[in-house]
Design a protein around this motif. Structure first.
Motif, PDB file in Angstrom:
ATOM      1  N   MET A 182       8.820  72.790  11.107  1.00 23.90           N
ATOM      2  CA  MET A 182      10.089  72.782  12.079  1.00 23.90           C
ATOM      3  C   MET A 182      10.663  71.485  12.292  1.00 23.90           C
ATOM      4  O   MET A 182      11.993  71.466  12.423  1.00 23.90           O
ATOM      5  CB  MET A 182       9.559  72.920  13.678  1.00 23.90           C
ATOM      6  CG  MET A 182       9.284  74.802  13.802  1.00 23.90           C
ATOM      7  SD  MET A 182       8.912  74.684  15.787  1.00 23.90           S
ATOM      8  CE  MET A 182       7.955  76.295  15.771  1.00 23.90           C
ATOM      9  N   GLY A 183       9.843  70.344  12.484  1.00 25.26           N
ATOM     10  CA  GLY A 183      10.528  68.966  12.232  1.00 25.26           C
ATOM     11  C   GLY A 183      11.191  68.723  11.140  1.00 25.26           C
ATOM     12  O   GLY A 183      12.146  67.868  11.434  1.00 25.26           O
ATOM     13  N   SER A 184      11.086  69.368   9.994  1.00 21.00           N
ATOM     14  CA  SER A 184      11.646  69.066   8.738  1.00 21.00           C
ATOM     15  C   SER A 184      12.934  69.909   8.603  1.00 21.00           C
ATOM     16  O   SER A 184      13.408  70.093   7.694  1.00 21.00           O
ATOM     17  CB  SER A 184      10.884  69.167   7.813  1.00 21.00           C
ATOM     18  OG  SER A 184      10.545  70.371   7.529  1.00 21.00           O
ATOM     19  N   GLY A 185      13.179  70.798   9.545  1.00 22.56           N
ATOM     20  CA  GLY A 185      14.290  71.686   9.403  1.00 22.56           C
ATOM     21  C   GLY A 185      13.836  72.941   8.427  1.00 22.56           C
ATOM     22  O   GLY A 185      14.890  73.767   7.873  1.00 22.56           O
ATOM     23  N   PHE A 186      12.568  72.999   8.425  1.00 22.51           N
ATOM     24  CA  PHE A 186      12.091  74.226   7.432  1.00 22.51           C
ATOM     25  C   PHE A 186      12.193  73.861   6.140  1.00 22.51           C
ATOM     26  O   PHE A 186      11.994  74.849   4.973  1.00 22.51           O
ATOM     27  CB  PHE A 186      12.775  75.601   7.871  1.00 22.51           C
ATOM     28  CG  PHE A 186      12.509  76.103   9.103  1.00 22.51           C
ATOM     29  CD1 PHE A 186      11.328  76.192   9.437  1.00 22.51           C
ATOM     30  CD2 PHE A 186      13.423  75.875  10.020  1.00 22.51           C
ATOM     31  CE1 PHE A 186      10.769  76.692  10.771  1.00 22.51           C
ATOM     32  CE2 PHE A 186      12.975  76.420  11.451  1.00 22.51           C
ATOM     33  CZ  PHE A 186      11.782  76.889  11.823  1.00 22.51           C
ATOM     34  N   SER A 187      12.465  72.456   5.959  1.00 23.49           N
ATOM     35  CA  SER A 187      12.416  72.088   4.273  1.00 23.49           C
ATOM     36  C   SER A 187      11.122  72.056   3.755  1.00 23.49           C
ATOM     37  O   SER A 187      11.184  72.210   2.491  1.00 23.49           O
ATOM     38  CB  SER A 187      13.352  70.859   4.203  1.00 23.49           C
ATOM     39  OG  SER A 187      12.618  69.622   4.952  1.00 23.49           O
ATOM     40  N   TYR A 188      10.406  71.836   4.549  1.00 27.66           N
ATOM     41  CA  TYR A 188       8.640  71.614   4.322  1.00 27.66           C
ATOM     42  C   TYR A 188       8.427  72.921   4.455  1.00 27.66           C
ATOM     43  O   TYR A 188       8.240  73.471   5.579  1.00 27.66           O
ATOM     44  CB  TYR A 188       8.169  70.469   4.894  1.00 27.66           C
ATOM     45  CG  TYR A 188       6.603  70.613   4.716  1.00 27.66           C
ATOM     46  CD1 TYR A 188       5.989  70.493   3.544  1.00 27.66           C
ATOM     47  CD2 TYR A 188       5.757  70.811   5.878  1.00 27.66           C
ATOM     48  CE1 TYR A 188       4.591  70.497   3.420  1.00 27.66           C
ATOM     49  CE2 TYR A 188       4.498  71.194   5.850  1.00 27.66           C
ATOM     50  CZ  TYR A 188       3.729  70.676   4.683  1.00 27.66           C
ATOM     51  OH  TYR A 188       2.324  70.873   4.667  1.00 27.66           O
TER      52      TYR A 188
END
Length: 563
Positions: A182-188
């Motif tokens: 979530m904190g990565s904007g779902f990029s991870y």
């Protein structure tokens, strides 16, 4: 003072009992057990009520009784992990039956769970030992059947606890990595290997915390419930205030999405029972710390019944809130983090709020993991006291510094970590092991409940159900039988290797293990819960006496009262 320990009546009882055993190996095991030294508890007047009752049940007090009313309630609340458990299991009713399945099935399933919890509480009050309901078989089952029944009950309970604790540790890793995603904007997007790695670190951390003394664990435990309830209430309020487009009540209470492939759609609806059943389990965890509780005959059943009552009502209300705020369910289910509740937090509260409540769920599930390992370690220790496990003399040892069973703690911890390594190869396989939890644990409770109902040997403790006991017990067993059928069915059709529910295979493996181990080894040394102490007078040599025959319990009770 008594001049002799064993009467002819006691000797006759032992001979009659041995003659009923068909296996010569069982007779040899009984004779060997009766030659072992038993601690004699003298100065009876100096014992408090809890220690005296434990000695009457055949055991010497080893732990320090540190747990109070608050810490007992907090322990029982934490083992269910209400907020985190609902968050991680909310996917099942949504996926199988939709909104109505989530809210109605929690209400129905929770009632069945409460009947199990009340039935367990009644037995714990009567027989408060670290062995939990396994130990009650000694007093509830026919004498000749005690070894076999307690063996089956014990292994179901222990394997269920290991699977449950392992699933908790895995869930901790999933929630933490979901927050990172979530904190990565779902990029991870976390992988199975990363999840297993985080799980291993979390499990070892929980094992290290459980290496502390009972006093330290009690101080830590009492804070769990305050944080837990605070997070639950604040999350519900925040979701209701910040969700702009809530579903109408007609949708929440009547919408069924038969997308699981089952026909008629009512079958899909039934899978909503899984969330409540997975959350409301491990009822007897508090019983396994009974020897660390002051006045356990009252505090343990009170903690179990009130904590599960709160879980029942609180879990249902939280499920209702999540369903009102769930948005488009197919979209929510398609979340890249595979956690619908976390996605609901993210969609309605925003990234910061989503991360906050997901991390809060992670912390709460850590509480569950810590308490699960504590209860599991005490179970290993109690079974080792009765010589049920291989290398029992090792796991039974108490560390002199912490006065806790460190070897048992780390055996249980390592079992949890090793089981989760299966996730490196297949999540489907590890999910099947997790599914074993509720079935194994609930049947380990129903076995002594059935014995209580069938054989009429139960003598109630100070906390009991009175005239309602039989009917509550009956529904507890009936409900367990019904929901066990649902647990073994695949939740989605058509069945593929990826969505197959392999719990039936795991259950078969457990049955083969328990029965095979019994015939290969167990019957040669295991005789059921053993007597390790007696409240008697006379015939003491060097603080010990050899129990050459079985002590008549009525005579023993009389000598206790005379003392």
């Amino acid at each position: 003072m008594a001049d002799t320990i064993a009467s002819d009546g006691g000797r006759d009882r032992f001979n009659a009992h041995a003659s009923r055993r068909k296996s010569s190996a069982a007779i040899i095991a009984l004779e060997k057990a009766n030659l072992e030294p038993v601690d004699v508890v003298e100065d009876v007047a100096l014992l408090d009520e809890a220690d005296r009752r434990l000695a009457e049940l055949g055991y010497v007090q080893v732990y320090k009784r540190e747990f109070s009313w608050l810490s007992c309630f907090s322990f029982a609340m934490s083992i269910s992990g209400l907020f985190a458990s609902v968050a991680t299991t909310y996917v099942y009713p949504l996926e199988a039956g939709g909104a109505a399945s989530a809210v109605w099935c929690w209400l129905i399933s929770g009632f069945g769970g409460m009947c199990i919890a009340l039935s367990v509480s009644e037995l714990v009050s009567a027989y408060p030992t670290s062995g939990g309901l396994y130990f009650t078989c000694k007093y509830l089952a026919p004498e000749a059947w005690v070894p076999e029944i307690s063996w089956l009950c014990g292994w179901l309970n222990l394997l269920g606890q290991i699977a449950g604790a392992a699933s908790t540790e895995y869930g901790c890793a999933q929630l933490l990595l979901a927050a990172v995603s979530m904190g990565s904007g779902f990029s991870y997007v976390p992988t199975n290997n990363q999840t297993v790695g985080v799980m291993a670190a979390v499990t070892i951390f929980h094992g290290a915390l459980n290496s502390m003394s009972t006093a330290a664990l009690e101080k830590m435990t009492r804070t769990y419930v305050i944080f837990h309830v605070g997070v639950l209430v604040s999350c519900c309020i925040t979701l209701l205030v910040m969700t702009q487009n809530k579903h109408p009540s007609s949708y929440v209470w009547t919408n069924v999405l038969p997308e699981a492939g089952w026909t008629p759609s009512g079958f899909s609806f039934l899978f909503g029972f899984l969330s409540a059943s997975w959350t409301m389990t491990d009822y007897d965890a508090t019983a396994h710390i009974a020897e660390e509780i002051k006045n356990p005959e009252l505090k343990a059943p009170w903690a179990i019944s009130t904590a599960l009552g709160f879980t029942y009502i609180g879990g249902w209300l939280f499920t209702i809130v999540l369903t009102y705020c769930s948005g488009d369910i197919p979209t929510t289910l398609a979340s890249p983090i595979a956690q619908p509740a976390a996605q609901i937090f993210y969609d309605n509260i925003g990234p910061a709020g989503g991360v906050f409540f997901t991390v809060a769920a992670f912390i709460i599930l850590n509480f569950t993991g810590i308490t699960a390992i504590q209860a599991g370690a005490r179970t290993v220790w109690a079974y080792s006291r009765d010589e049920m496990l291989p290398l029992s003399r090792v796991w039974y040892k108490i560390n002199k510094t912490t006065t806790t069973p460190l070897y048992a703690v780390w055996l249980f911890t390592m079992c949890c970590a090793l089981i989760n390594l299966v996730g490196l190869g297949s999540y489907t396989a590890i999910a099947a092991i997790f599914n074993l939890t509720a079935i194994a644990l609930d049947w380990s409770y129903c076995i002594p409940i059935l014995c209580k109902m069938l054989f009429g040997k139960f003598e109630p403790g100070p906390w009991h159900l009175g005239k309602y006991s039989f009917w509550i017990n009956l529904w507890a067993v009936t409900w367990t039988l019904f929901v066990s059928i649902i647990f073994v069915l695949p939740t989605i059709l058509p069945v593929t290797p990826q969505n197959m529910n392999y719990v039936c295979v795991i259950l078969g493996a457990v049955a083969i293990f328990a029965i095979g181990y019994w015939y290969a080894a167990g019957r040669y040394y295991y005789t059921g819960p053993r007597v390790k102490a007696q409240l008697i007078e006379g015939a003491v040599v060097d603080g010990k006496f050899s129990r050459l025959t079985e002590i008549d319990e009525k005579s023993m009770t009389k000598s206790i009262s005379d003392s």
